[in-house]
Write an enzyme that holds these catalytic residues in place. Structure first.
Site, PDB file in Angstrom:
ATOM      1  N   CYS A  17     115.611  22.117  -4.890  1.00  0.00           N
ATOM      2  CA  CYS A  17     115.065  21.026  -5.700  1.00  0.00           C
ATOM      3  C   CYS A  17     115.032  19.753  -4.864  1.00  0.00           C
ATOM      4  O   CYS A  17     115.907  19.528  -4.035  1.00  0.00           O
ATOM      5  CB  CYS A  17     115.943  20.789  -6.932  1.00  0.00           C
ATOM      6  SG  CYS A  17     116.030  22.223  -8.018  1.00  0.00           S
ATOM      7  N   ASP A  18     114.012  18.913  -5.080  1.00  0.00           N
ATOM      8  CA  ASP A  18     113.943  17.669  -4.331  1.00  0.00           C
ATOM      9  C   ASP A  18     114.306  16.486  -5.230  1.00  0.00           C
ATOM     10  O   ASP A  18     114.815  16.671  -6.330  1.00  0.00           O
ATOM     11  CB  ASP A  18     112.584  17.508  -3.649  1.00  0.00           C
ATOM     12  CG  ASP A  18     111.421  17.450  -4.628  1.00  0.00           C
ATOM     13  OD1 ASP A  18     111.626  17.103  -5.805  1.00  0.00           O
ATOM     14  OD2 ASP A  18     110.291  17.749  -4.208  1.00  0.00           O
ATOM     15  N   LEU A  19     114.056  15.298  -4.759  1.00  0.00           N
ATOM     16  CA  LEU A  19     114.535  14.115  -5.495  1.00  0.00           C
ATOM     17  C   LEU A  19     113.841  13.915  -6.827  1.00  0.00           C
ATOM     18  O   LEU A  19     114.270  13.086  -7.635  1.00  0.00           O
ATOM     19  CB  LEU A  19     114.463  12.857  -4.599  1.00  0.00           C
ATOM     20  CG  LEU A  19     113.125  12.470  -3.970  1.00  0.00           C
ATOM     21  CD1 LEU A  19     112.259  11.717  -4.967  1.00  0.00           C
ATOM     22  CD2 LEU A  19     113.386  11.580  -2.768  1.00  0.00           C
ATOM     23  N   CYS A  21     113.944  16.242  -8.847  1.00  0.00           N
ATOM     24  CA  CYS A  21     114.760  17.177  -9.647  1.00  0.00           C
ATOM     25  C   CYS A  21     113.986  18.433 -10.037  1.00  0.00           C
ATOM     26  O   CYS A  21     114.330  19.110 -11.017  1.00  0.00           O
ATOM     27  CB  CYS A  21     115.334  16.506 -10.887  1.00  0.00           C
ATOM     28  SG  CYS A  21     116.422  15.145 -10.489  1.00  0.00           S
ATOM     29  N   ILE A  22     112.933  18.743  -9.303  1.00  0.00           N
ATOM     30  CA  ILE A  22     112.182  19.977  -9.501  1.00  0.00           C
ATOM     31  C   ILE A  22     112.118  20.720  -8.174  1.00  0.00           C
ATOM     32  O   ILE A  22     112.283  20.116  -7.113  1.00  0.00           O
ATOM     33  CB  ILE A  22     110.752  19.708 -10.031  1.00  0.00           C
ATOM     34  CG1 ILE A  22     109.999  18.743  -9.084  1.00  0.00           C
ATOM     35  CG2 ILE A  22     110.806  19.111 -11.430  1.00  0.00           C
ATOM     36  CD1 ILE A  22     108.559  18.474  -9.489  1.00  0.00           C
TER      37      ILE A  22
END
Lengths: 135, 135, 135, 135
Positions: A17-19, A21-22
């Site tokens: 997940c990246d910043l 949140c996905i």
């Protein structure tokens, strides 16, 4: 739900997940690659061993439509079908969230087969995937 | 600021951040690896080509202390020193945020040299890094 | 085989291997992170949801010894134990290849708990992992 | 060479190569993402900060044709142009190896803009990229 020739269940790993949140977009491509290689193992071959023998399946084109984002904690399944199109082996790979089977991504991955770096007509694909390729 | 033998500037890429909006811990190891390989190129060798020749530098142990998190938009510099410790080549690699030079991570990476899969005494390290290894 | 409090089986994904045809070192750190987060889920919490609530477990230090390289096609298991050391929650995480249980990596990961960015004494760890932390 | 509105030079990092000794396909998507986000910074915005404000650019579709594989030691440049197509902002991103400018990958990335999770008509794109979007 349409029918598929192979499917592989997985779970989101938080580092994917990246910043936002996905799951980062590129990781869907990783999921699809892993599903293809597991399918290859089911068909009796191993991607790493093929490479040792000078045989490389390489991706020529990828198309992915992103429908619903996977998030931390999600389980999902990659389902795929294959077809020969000329020298190419085409994988149609769809990713569904579990357990609600919501479509997350729809992919089309075109691969070709190289023998010691030279393009082949893909006969090896026919051999390996004979059970699944329509005559 | 202590002195270092090599340094490499980089910038955070957003896909390296995880859902906590900070660079994921494993990526500091990637940054340190990339700095080592660039140092290797400066010393006249290439990691991929060494592998083709049957020579593999492999990591035996890594220790990283995390001090300050890098975030989206940050630039940083990896600074390193090397030392021989027996058969090992040890990299002391520190990551500082730019431009304020705040210490982000402090790493110690111990590597050994394999020749066709067999452990060597690391003579090749001495040769490649002769300019930087203290006599 | 010593006893462990939690274990998680996984399989190498080919994109995790680098040009040396072995799993890249940083990915062992990913495997260990994923095992910790799955353990957290077993304990009733989710890493992403904790972050939404302002609670962040962050890694303060990591030490990994690399023993045997995982390669394409390998299955493996991450086994872990936890202990409180002051404000830190320490994870002892060992990775074994399957089915021969050969030790691949031995890790020690020290984490601290932040509440809205401020260091806590780690009481939340005690609460979440009460079943596993020795009194 | 056609004209582009933005370009970003990068270098292959060895951990981005897989066991075929070429950059793994998914990493081209990472390279393209990083180029977009750097272009965004040039235009005065930051992807992480936009997310903090509830604004998320998300990828709706990606198409990548792979032409020539990047390998260890290669430098390359990502060159891009943008266009509005309805609510979408479309990035045409081509990757060329350096210094010979051989085309490695040709990408088309369609993104949409969400405001607190709801699809917008993309007005923010017009504002941020006004200098580059044709009237």
């Amino acid at each position: 739900m349409k029918e598929y020739q192979f499917e592989l269940e997985m779970k989101v790993r938080d580092y994917e997940c990246d910043l936002q949140c996905i799951v980062n977009n590129a990781n869907y491509q990783h999921y699809m690659e892993h599903a293809r290689h597991e399918f290859l193992e089911k068909a009796g071959a191993n991607f790493g061993q093929l490479h040792q023998q000078g045989i490389d399946a390489v991706v020529a084109k990828v198309e992915i439509e992103y429908k619903t984002s996977l998030i931390s904690g999600d389980r999902f399944v990659v389902k795929l079908n294959i077809a020969r199109e000329g020298v190419k082996l085409v994988f149609f790979e769809d990713i569904y969230r579990l357990p609600d089977l919501k479509l997350c991504a729809r992919g089309k991955v075109e691969s070709v087969c190289l023998d010691r770096g030279r393009l082949t007509r893909g006969e090896l694909f026919d051999e390996i995937f004979s059970k699944w390729l329509k005559k």
